[in-house]
Design a protein around this motif. Structure first.
Motif, PDB file in Angstrom:
ATOM      1  N   LYS A   1       0.811  -1.216   0.000  1.00 12.72           N
ATOM      2  CA  LYS A   1       0.000   0.000   0.000  1.00 12.72           C
ATOM      3  C   LYS A   1       0.845   1.266   0.000  1.00 12.72           C
ATOM      4  O   LYS A   1       0.368   2.337  -0.383  1.00 12.72           O
ATOM      5  CB  LYS A   1      -0.950  -0.013   1.202  1.00 12.72           C
ATOM      6  CG  LYS A   1      -1.898  -1.202   1.200  1.00 12.72           C
ATOM      7  CD  LYS A   1      -2.655  -1.315  -0.114  1.00 12.72           C
ATOM      8  CE  LYS A   1      -3.557  -2.549  -0.163  1.00 12.72           C
ATOM      9  NZ  LYS A   1      -2.786  -3.797  -0.372  1.00 12.72           N
ATOM     10  N   VAL A   2       2.094   1.155   0.430  1.00 15.33           N
ATOM     11  CA  VAL A   2       2.970   2.325   0.386  1.00 15.33           C
ATOM     12  C   VAL A   2       3.198   2.750  -1.059  1.00 15.33           C
ATOM     13  O   VAL A   2       3.506   3.923  -1.319  1.00 15.33           O
ATOM     14  CB  VAL A   2       4.311   2.014   1.089  1.00 15.33           C
ATOM     15  CG1 VAL A   2       5.119   1.005   0.297  1.00 15.33           C
ATOM     16  CG2 VAL A   2       5.118   3.292   1.315  1.00 15.33           C
TER      17      VAL A   2
ATOM     18  N   VAL B   1       0.885   5.583  -2.085  1.00 13.42           N
ATOM     19  CA  VAL B   1       1.022   6.906  -1.459  1.00 13.42           C
ATOM     20  C   VAL B   1       1.472   7.968  -2.455  1.00 13.42           C
ATOM     21  O   VAL B   1       0.874   9.059  -2.505  1.00 13.42           O
ATOM     22  CB  VAL B   1       1.958   6.837  -0.236  1.00 13.42           C
ATOM     23  CG1 VAL B   1       2.166   8.237   0.352  1.00 13.42           C
ATOM     24  CG2 VAL B   1       1.374   5.911   0.826  1.00 13.42           C
TER      25      VAL B   1
ATOM     26  N   VAL C   1      -0.671  11.299  -3.381  1.00 16.24           N
ATOM     27  CA  VAL C   1      -0.126  12.649  -3.196  1.00 16.24           C
ATOM     28  C   VAL C   1      -0.313  13.476  -4.464  1.00 16.24           C
ATOM     29  O   VAL C   1      -0.666  14.662  -4.403  1.00 16.24           O
ATOM     30  CB  VAL C   1       1.369  12.579  -2.803  1.00 16.24           C
ATOM     31  CG1 VAL C   1       2.004  13.969  -2.837  1.00 16.24           C
ATOM     32  CG2 VAL C   1       1.520  11.975  -1.417  1.00 16.24           C
TER      33      VAL C   1
ATOM     34  N   PRO D   1      -4.430  11.564   1.782  1.00 20.75           N
ATOM     35  CA  PRO D   1      -3.689  10.344   1.454  1.00 20.75           C
ATOM     36  C   PRO D   1      -3.627   9.356   2.618  1.00 20.75           C
ATOM     37  O   PRO D   1      -3.696   8.142   2.410  1.00 20.75           O
ATOM     38  CB  PRO D   1      -2.285  10.865   1.095  1.00 20.75           C
ATOM     39  CG  PRO D   1      -2.502  12.258   0.641  1.00 20.75           C
ATOM     40  CD  PRO D   1      -3.620  12.779   1.498  1.00 20.75           C
ATOM     41  N   ALA D   2      -3.505   9.868   3.846  1.00 13.40           N
ATOM     42  CA  ALA D   2      -3.462   8.984   5.015  1.00 13.40           C
ATOM     43  C   ALA D   2      -4.801   8.261   5.201  1.00 13.40           C
ATOM     44  O   ALA D   2      -4.835   7.057   5.498  1.00 13.40           O
ATOM     45  CB  ALA D   2      -3.117   9.781   6.264  1.00 13.40           C
TER      46      ALA D   2
ATOM     47  N   THR E   1      -5.096   5.653   2.416  1.00 15.74           N
ATOM     48  CA  THR E   1      -4.183   4.528   2.633  1.00 15.74           C
ATOM     49  C   THR E   1      -4.730   3.601   3.717  1.00 15.74           C
ATOM     50  O   THR E   1      -4.664   2.371   3.591  1.00 15.74           O
ATOM     51  CB  THR E   1      -2.786   5.025   3.030  1.00 15.74           C
ATOM     52  OG1 THR E   1      -2.316   5.964   2.062  1.00 15.74           O
ATOM     53  CG2 THR E   1      -1.803   3.866   3.118  1.00 15.74           C
TER      54      THR E   1
ATOM     55  N   GLY F   1      -1.591   1.674   7.897  1.00 16.99           N
ATOM     56  CA  GLY F   1      -1.731   2.466   6.681  1.00 16.99           C
ATOM     57  C   GLY F   1      -1.597   3.952   6.939  1.00 16.99           C
ATOM     58  O   GLY F   1      -0.927   4.674   6.181  1.00 16.99           O
ATOM     59  N   THR F   2      -2.210   4.433   8.004  1.00 17.89           N
ATOM     60  CA  THR F   2      -2.136   5.855   8.329  1.00 17.89           C
ATOM     61  C   THR F   2      -0.706   6.289   8.615  1.00 17.89           C
ATOM     62  O   THR F   2      -0.227   7.302   8.084  1.00 17.89           O
ATOM     63  CB  THR F   2      -3.016   6.171   9.551  1.00 17.89           C
ATOM     64  OG1 THR F   2      -4.369   5.852   9.245  1.00 17.89           O
ATOM     65  CG2 THR F   2      -2.939   7.642   9.920  1.00 17.89           C
TER      66      THR F   2
ATOM     67  N   SER G   1       1.566   6.362   5.534  1.00 17.20           N
ATOM     68  CA  SER G   1       1.308   7.539   4.720  1.00 17.20           C
ATOM     69  C   SER G   1       1.850   8.811   5.373  1.00 17.20           C
ATOM     70  O   SER G   1       2.394   9.684   4.692  1.00 17.20           O
ATOM     71  CB  SER G   1      -0.191   7.683   4.462  1.00 17.20           C
ATOM     72  OG  SER G   1      -0.464   8.816   3.659  1.00 17.20           O
ATOM     73  N   GLU G   2       1.714   8.918   6.693  1.00 22.17           N
ATOM     74  CA  GLU G   2       2.180  10.112   7.397  1.00 22.17           C
ATOM     75  C   GLU G   2       3.698  10.257   7.333  1.00 22.17           C
ATOM     76  O   GLU G   2       4.210  11.373   7.343  1.00 22.17           O
ATOM     77  CB  GLU G   2       1.728  10.073   8.851  1.00 22.17           C
ATOM     78  CG  GLU G   2       0.239  10.317   9.037  1.00 22.17           C
ATOM     79  CD  GLU G   2      -0.217  10.125  10.473  1.00 22.17           C
ATOM     80  OE1 GLU G   2      -1.343  10.539  10.797  1.00 22.17           O
ATOM     81  OE2 GLU G   2       0.556   9.546  11.267  1.00 22.17           O
TER      82      GLU G   2
ATOM     83  N   SER H   1       2.876  13.701   4.772  1.00 25.50           N
ATOM     84  CA  SER H   1       2.122  14.518   5.721  1.00 25.50           C
ATOM     85  C   SER H   1       3.080  15.353   6.555  1.00 25.50           C
ATOM     86  O   SER H   1       4.267  15.042   6.676  1.00 25.50           O
ATOM     87  CB  SER H   1       1.269  13.630   6.635  1.00 25.50           C
ATOM     88  OG  SER H   1       0.489  14.417   7.511  1.00 25.50           O
TER      89      SER H   1
END
Length: 253
Positions: free
Chosen positions: A106-107, A110, A114, A123-124, A127, A192-193, A196-197, A201
């Motif tokens: 899943k990365v 990202v 974005v 995005p977070a 994801t 996932g969060t 993404s962060e 982020s």
């Protein structure tokens, strides 16, 4: 089971945590590991206290972002699971596609997210959604697809339509599968969060950990890890308790 046995069983997770912390602290001190490589439990606790304010702000950001993505995952997963599980043709056709989609890291999504939505919370959220909806779809679909043919035949003889069988028997029977998937999905949503962060982020625990790591403040990095673990465990336990209340009929007392 005696009262003492029940008490020990309830305290078992806390005992395990205490033992793990002691092993952590003793190992670091025994081998004299530098704090910029692997901080001790005491240094991590000090970082939690020293940076309580920033950690709290970034934790809240990660928490609500994860819950939104998780909520989307539950809604989409439940609908897709019902649709796929209600038809043998759709089950056989879509299951390989779902497995193939889930195999994609899943990365890798990202950077695409974005480009589409910019840096920030979106995005977070997406994801978290992408990583957590798969187990919900699979478990709900499996619960419906594995309904006993004999039971379905009996209901059909009694005049039940296919939709009646799915709604009145299939869905209730799928509840144990559904709640099992929720416990898995909420932990994956945090993964996932945070992933993404760290990439896309300027807020959240993932961003805080990445920023602290670049400054070699490993105590703060490990503090962030502990906070993520704590939030995931709390949500896991919440769904575990909800599962016990909603599906008590499916478990031994």
């Amino acid at each position: 089971m005696t009262v003492n046995s029940k008490l020990i069983e309830r305290l078992a997770p806390w005992i395990a945590v205490v033992v793990l912390v002691i092993i952590w602290e003793v190992t670091v001190r025994l081998f004299n590991v530098p704090s910029f490589i692997f901080p001790s439990a005491l240094e991590t606790a000090q970082a939690l206290i020293t940076y309580a304010g920033p950690i709290g702000q970034h934790s809240w950001q990660t928490f609500w972002t994860t819950l939104i993505g998780f909520g989307l995952g539950v809604a989409v997963g439940l609908v897709l699971g019902f649709i796929i599980g209600s038809s043998r043709f759709l089950y056989n056709a879509c299951y390989p596609l779902l497995v193939g989609f889930n195999a994609i890291p899943k990365v890798a999504f990202v950077p695409i997210l974005v480009v589409w939505f910019g840096i920030g919370s979106v995005p977070a959220i997406l994801t978290a959604f992408l990583i957590c909806f798969f187990p919900i779809v699979v478990n709900v679909a499996t619960g419906l697809a594995t309904l006993e043919p004999e039971m379905e035949d009996v209901l059909r003889v009694l005049g039940a339509r296919r939709m009646d069988v799915l709604l009145k028997v299939g869905l209730p029977r799928s509840l144990p599968y559904f709640f099992a998937s929720l416990k898995i999905a909420i932990t994956l949503a945090f993964v996932g969060t945070v992933v993404s962060e760290t990439v896309a982020s300027n807020q959240g625990i993932g961003y805080l950990m990445m920023s602290a790591g670049s400054q070699m403040r490993m105590g703060l990095v490990f503090a962030g890890l502990l906070v993520i673990s704590a939030m995931a465990m709390v949500m896991y336990e919440l769904f575990a308790q909800l599962e016990k209340r909603m599906t008590a009929w499916a478990h031994r007392s």
